[in-house]
Design a protein around this motif. Structure first.
Motif, PDB file in Angstrom:
ATOM      1  N   ASP A  47       0.833  -1.198   0.000  1.00 13.39           N
ATOM      2  CA  ASP A  47       0.000   0.000   0.000  1.00 13.39           C
ATOM      3  C   ASP A  47       0.874   1.257   0.000  1.00 13.39           C
ATOM      4  OD1 ASP A  47      -2.124   1.702   0.235  1.00 13.39           O
ATOM      5  OD2 ASP A  47      -2.528   1.271   2.343  1.00 13.39           O
ATOM      6  N   GLY A  48       1.698   1.404  -1.039  1.00 16.66           N
ATOM      7  CA  GLY A  48       2.538   2.608  -1.162  1.00 16.66           C
ATOM      8  C   GLY A  48       3.569   2.751  -0.059  1.00 16.66           C
ATOM      9  N   SER A  49       4.207   1.655   0.353  1.00 19.26           N
ATOM     10  CA  SER A  49       5.210   1.738   1.425  1.00 19.26           C
ATOM     11  C   SER A  49       6.392   2.584   0.978  1.00 19.26           C
ATOM     12  CB  SER A  49       5.734   0.346   1.775  1.00 19.26           C
ATOM     13  OG  SER A  49       4.695  -0.463   2.206  1.00 19.26           O
ATOM     14  N   ARG A  50       7.002   3.269   1.957  1.00 22.36           N
ATOM     15  CA  ARG A  50       8.165   4.085   1.611  1.00 22.36           C
ATOM     16  C   ARG A  50       9.470   3.422   2.026  1.00 22.36           C
ATOM     17  NH1 ARG A  50       4.598   8.642   3.214  1.00 22.36           N
ATOM     18  NH2 ARG A  50       4.868   7.543   5.158  1.00 22.36           N
ATOM     19  N   ASP A  51       9.409   2.281   2.696  1.00 24.93           N
ATOM     20  CA  ASP A  51      10.648   1.574   3.021  1.00 24.93           C
ATOM     21  C   ASP A  51      10.830   0.454   1.984  1.00 24.93           C
ATOM     22  OD1 ASP A  51       8.698  -0.162   3.714  1.00 24.93           O
ATOM     23  OD2 ASP A  51       9.165  -0.274   5.839  1.00 24.93           O
ATOM     24  N   ASP A  52      11.656  -0.556   2.263  1.00 28.10           N
ATOM     25  CA  ASP A  52      11.874  -1.557   1.213  1.00 28.10           C
ATOM     26  C   ASP A  52      10.925  -2.764   1.320  1.00 28.10           C
ATOM     27  OD1 ASP A  52      13.048  -2.576   3.399  1.00 28.10           O
ATOM     28  OD2 ASP A  52      14.826  -3.348   2.373  1.00 28.10           O
ATOM     29  N   THR A  53       9.729  -2.518   1.830  1.00 32.46           N
ATOM     30  CA  THR A  53       8.709  -3.564   1.901  1.00 32.46           C
ATOM     31  C   THR A  53       8.499  -4.220   0.534  1.00 32.46           C
ATOM     32  OG1 THR A  53       7.542  -2.401   3.664  1.00 32.46           O
ATOM     33  CG2 THR A  53       6.265  -3.976   2.403  1.00 32.46           C
ATOM     34  N   LEU A  54       8.364  -3.408  -0.494  1.00 30.13           N
ATOM     35  CA  LEU A  54       8.053  -3.939  -1.818  1.00 30.13           C
ATOM     36  C   LEU A  54       9.159  -4.869  -2.306  1.00 30.13           C
ATOM     37  CD1 LEU A  54       6.157  -3.905  -4.297  1.00 30.13           C
ATOM     38  CD2 LEU A  54       7.586  -2.087  -5.206  1.00 30.13           C
ATOM     39  N   ASN A  55      10.435  -4.426  -2.186  1.00 31.05           N
ATOM     40  CA  ASN A  55      11.541  -5.267  -2.655  1.00 31.05           C
ATOM     41  C   ASN A  55      11.566  -6.600  -1.936  1.00 31.05           C
ATOM     42  OD1 ASN A  55      12.317  -3.322  -4.406  1.00 31.05           O
ATOM     43  ND2 ASN A  55      13.734  -2.360  -2.954  1.00 31.05           N
ATOM     44  N   LYS A  56      11.340  -6.545  -0.620  1.00 33.10           N
ATOM     45  CA  LYS A  56      11.343  -7.797   0.141  1.00 33.10           C
ATOM     46  C   LYS A  56      10.220  -8.721  -0.314  1.00 33.10           C
ATOM     47  CE  LYS A  56      13.746  -6.678   4.340  1.00 33.10           C
ATOM     48  NZ  LYS A  56      13.668  -6.632   5.799  1.00 33.10           N
ATOM     49  N   LEU A  57       9.060  -8.125  -0.584  1.00 34.33           N
ATOM     50  CA  LEU A  57       7.926  -8.934  -1.038  1.00 34.33           C
ATOM     51  C   LEU A  57       8.221  -9.557  -2.400  1.00 34.33           C
ATOM     52  CD1 LEU A  57       4.852  -6.729  -0.033  1.00 34.33           C
ATOM     53  CD2 LEU A  57       5.561  -8.902   0.966  1.00 34.33           C
ATOM     54  N   ILE A  58       8.858  -8.775  -3.286  1.00 34.27           N
ATOM     55  CA  ILE A  58       9.161  -9.299  -4.614  1.00 34.27           C
ATOM     56  C   ILE A  58      10.133 -10.480  -4.500  1.00 34.27           C
ATOM     57  CG2 ILE A  58      10.228  -8.761  -6.844  1.00 34.27           C
ATOM     58  CD1 ILE A  58       9.191  -5.885  -6.467  1.00 34.27           C
ATOM     59  N   LEU A  59      11.114 -10.350  -3.600  1.00 33.52           N
ATOM     60  CA  LEU A  59      12.070 -11.453  -3.398  1.00 33.52           C
ATOM     61  C   LEU A  59      11.348 -12.725  -2.970  1.00 33.52           C
ATOM     62  CD1 LEU A  59      15.168  -9.834  -1.651  1.00 33.52           C
ATOM     63  CD2 LEU A  59      14.962 -10.767  -3.975  1.00 33.52           C
ATOM     64  N   ILE A  60      10.391 -12.556  -2.059  1.00 32.60           N
ATOM     65  CA  ILE A  60       9.627 -13.729  -1.587  1.00 32.60           C
ATOM     66  C   ILE A  60       8.823 -14.320  -2.748  1.00 32.60           C
ATOM     67  CG2 ILE A  60       7.693 -14.452  -0.125  1.00 32.60           C
ATOM     68  CD1 ILE A  60       8.746 -12.611   2.033  1.00 32.60           C
ATOM     69  N   ALA A  61       8.178 -13.448  -3.530  1.00 32.43           N
ATOM     70  CA  ALA A  61       7.339 -13.930  -4.640  1.00 32.43           C
ATOM     71  C   ALA A  61       8.196 -14.661  -5.678  1.00 32.43           C
ATOM     72  CB  ALA A  61       6.607 -12.762  -5.279  1.00 32.43           C
ATOM     73  N   GLU A  62       9.467 -14.243  -5.810  1.00 33.43           N
ATOM     74  CA  GLU A  62      10.331 -14.909  -6.790  1.00 33.43           C
ATOM     75  C   GLU A  62      10.686 -16.328  -6.366  1.00 33.43           C
ATOM     76  OE1 GLU A  62      13.554 -12.184  -7.270  1.00 33.43           O
ATOM     77  OE2 GLU A  62      12.459 -11.014  -8.791  1.00 33.43           O
ATOM     78  N   LYS A  63      10.861 -16.511  -5.052  1.00 30.54           N
ATOM     79  CA  LYS A  63      11.272 -17.853  -4.634  1.00 30.54           C
ATOM     80  C   LYS A  63      10.093 -18.748  -4.257  1.00 30.54           C
ATOM     81  CE  LYS A  63      12.283 -17.152   0.226  1.00 30.54           C
ATOM     82  NZ  LYS A  63      12.988 -16.342   1.125  1.00 30.54           N
ATOM     83  N   ASP A  64       8.925 -18.152  -3.996  1.00 31.58           N
ATOM     84  CA  ASP A  64       7.773 -18.945  -3.568  1.00 31.58           C
ATOM     85  C   ASP A  64       6.584 -18.590  -4.468  1.00 31.58           C
ATOM     86  OD1 ASP A  64       5.568 -20.056  -2.310  1.00 31.58           O
ATOM     87  OD2 ASP A  64       6.419 -19.785  -0.308  1.00 31.58           O
ATOM     88  N   SER A  65       6.197 -19.552  -5.308  1.00 33.77           N
ATOM     89  CA  SER A  65       5.206 -19.229  -6.341  1.00 33.77           C
ATOM     90  C   SER A  65       3.809 -19.026  -5.758  1.00 33.77           C
ATOM     91  CB  SER A  65       5.169 -20.325  -7.393  1.00 33.77           C
ATOM     92  OG  SER A  65       4.768 -21.521  -6.760  1.00 33.77           O
ATOM     93  N   ARG A  66       3.630 -19.344  -4.466  1.00 31.97           N
ATOM     94  CA  ARG A  66       2.313 -19.100  -3.881  1.00 31.97           C
ATOM     95  C   ARG A  66       2.098 -17.619  -3.603  1.00 31.97           C
ATOM     96  NH1 ARG A  66       3.467 -23.677   0.515  1.00 31.97           N
ATOM     97  NH2 ARG A  66       5.154 -22.211   0.771  1.00 31.97           N
ATOM     98  N   PHE A  67       3.186 -16.849  -3.571  1.00 32.55           N
ATOM     99  CA  PHE A  67       3.080 -15.424  -3.226  1.00 32.55           C
ATOM    100  C   PHE A  67       2.967 -14.541  -4.458  1.00 32.55           C
ATOM    101  CE2 PHE A  67       3.842 -14.871   1.357  1.00 32.55           C
ATOM    102  CZ  PHE A  67       3.968 -16.215   1.696  1.00 32.55           C
ATOM    103  N   HIS A  68       1.976 -13.661  -4.454  1.00 35.03           N
ATOM    104  CA  HIS A  68       1.846 -12.649  -5.500  1.00 35.03           C
ATOM    105  C   HIS A  68       1.955 -11.290  -4.828  1.00 35.03           C
ATOM    106  CE1 HIS A  68      -1.287 -15.523  -7.431  1.00 35.03           C
ATOM    107  NE2 HIS A  68      -0.126 -16.093  -7.235  1.00 35.03           N
TER     108      HIS A  68
END
Ligand code: UDP
Ligand code: MG
Length: 315
Positions: A47-68
């Motif tokens: 939801d428009g985070s200003r820290d590196d929440t998004l990058n961390k989430l993308i890393l998780i989504a890359e290694k775990d296909s259940r995560f979008h």
């Protein structure tokens, strides 16, 4: 039985939750292996985070296909983030959960169990809110009381957004066109077969709450004005009462003047009456403004959220 495998979607709104993401991921994964007869997807809404929440989430989504991951274009607020997640979810049941582990993921298997037994909505009630501050508990209690007194739609007390909802309920929610989405109220409005489970609310694992007192106050106003027009009606009665007592007072003054003659003092009572009715009018105009403002926003019909990008979605 030749039933298809069912899928459960977990919706998580993230706003500046960078420090907590790894804990969240670690807490969620064992749940999936416990319910091996089901498929899972986790829709993370940044939801428009200003820290590196998004990058961390993308890393998780890359290694775990259940995560979008759905990246919103800015901070739209938790309600809009939840709506974005629910719109994107493809599961047969949907579970919104906070990212800060205040909603215990361990309750998910129990919710799923109730769902498999036939419940369409499984509510999670906070049996113990001692992790929230005294002020927050008291104001929350007051809000529920006041809201449920005014509105014909009853919001169950101490139930947050953490719950399981079946696909039919999700589809019903999507049919509600309103822009002001007070999710707790909408969830109650749609109804359906409901079961309630109790849980103990944990303290936040990291970071601090994103809801200040002012934000919560506005949230409460949103809830009340979204589901009740009663505050508008009260003013008619208050006005009638005021007019009636003013009328009686006027008769009293006339009679007194007739008996005792004209009396110079009286500025005080006059001033009190003028100020009192003046402020009553201001309050009622302000209240009208709350509703009219909402009608105005509603008529614009803007989208509830804007998506910048999806990550980790196949197709
Ligand atoms: N959140 C969000 N957008 C916001 C504020 C909060 O997506 O503008 C998310 C936040 O990241 C968390 C959840 O909503 O996952 C609940 O927020 P928080 O824990 O701050 O609320 P509280 O538990 O104090 O009511
Ligand atoms: Mg929280």
């Amino acid at each position: 039985m030749f039933e298809q495998r069912k899928k459960v979607s977990i919706i998580v709104p993230f706003y500046n939750e960078s420090e907590g993401i790894d804990y969240f991921y670690k807490a969620l994964c064992p749940i999936f292996s416990q319910a091996s007869e089901l498929d899972f997807e986790v829709v993370c809404v940044d939801d428009g985070s200003r820290d590196d929440t998004l990058n961390k989430l993308i890393l998780i989504a890359e290694k775990d296909s259940r995560f979008h991951v759905i990246e919103l274009s800015r901070n739209f607020g938790k309600e809009a983030a939840l709506t974005a997640g629910i719109d994107a979810a493809t599961g047969d049941a949907v579970i919104p959960i906070d990212a800060d582990l205040q909603d215990p993921p361990e309750l998910i298997p129990e919710m799923i169990n109730e769902w498999q037994k036939g419940a369409e909505v499984v509510l999670a009630r906070r049996a113990d809110r001692s992790s929230d501050s005294f002020l927050k508990r008291k104001t929350a209690e007051l809000f529920y009381r006041f809201h449920n007194h005014l509105s014909s739609i009853q919001i169950p007390e101490n139930v947050g957004d953490f719950r399981l909802i079946d696909r039919i309920v999700v589809d019903a929610l999507k049919q509600l066109p309103e822009q002001h989405r007070f999710m707790k109220g909408l969830f109650s409005w749609v109804g359906f077969k409901t079961v309630t489970l109790d849980y103990v609310r944990n303290p936040r694992i990291t970071g601090t709450t994103k809801f200040s007192g002012w934000k919560l106050w506005n949230f409460a106003l949103e809830g009340i004005t979204s589901f009740s027009a009663t505050p508008l009606k009260y003013w008619t009665y208050i006005g009638v009462l005021g007019a009636a007592s003013t009328f009686l007072y006027a008769i009293f003054i006339i009679v007194r003047t007739l008996i005792y003659g004209i009396d110079i003092p009286g500025y005080a009572s006059l001033l009190v009456a003028v100020l009192f009715f003046g402020s009553l009018q201001l309050i009622s105009v302000g209240l009208l403004g709350e509703y009219i403002g909402r009608i105005y926003m509603e008529t614009k019909n803007r989208p509830l959220y804007l998506i910048r990008r999806h990550y980790g979605v196949k197709q």
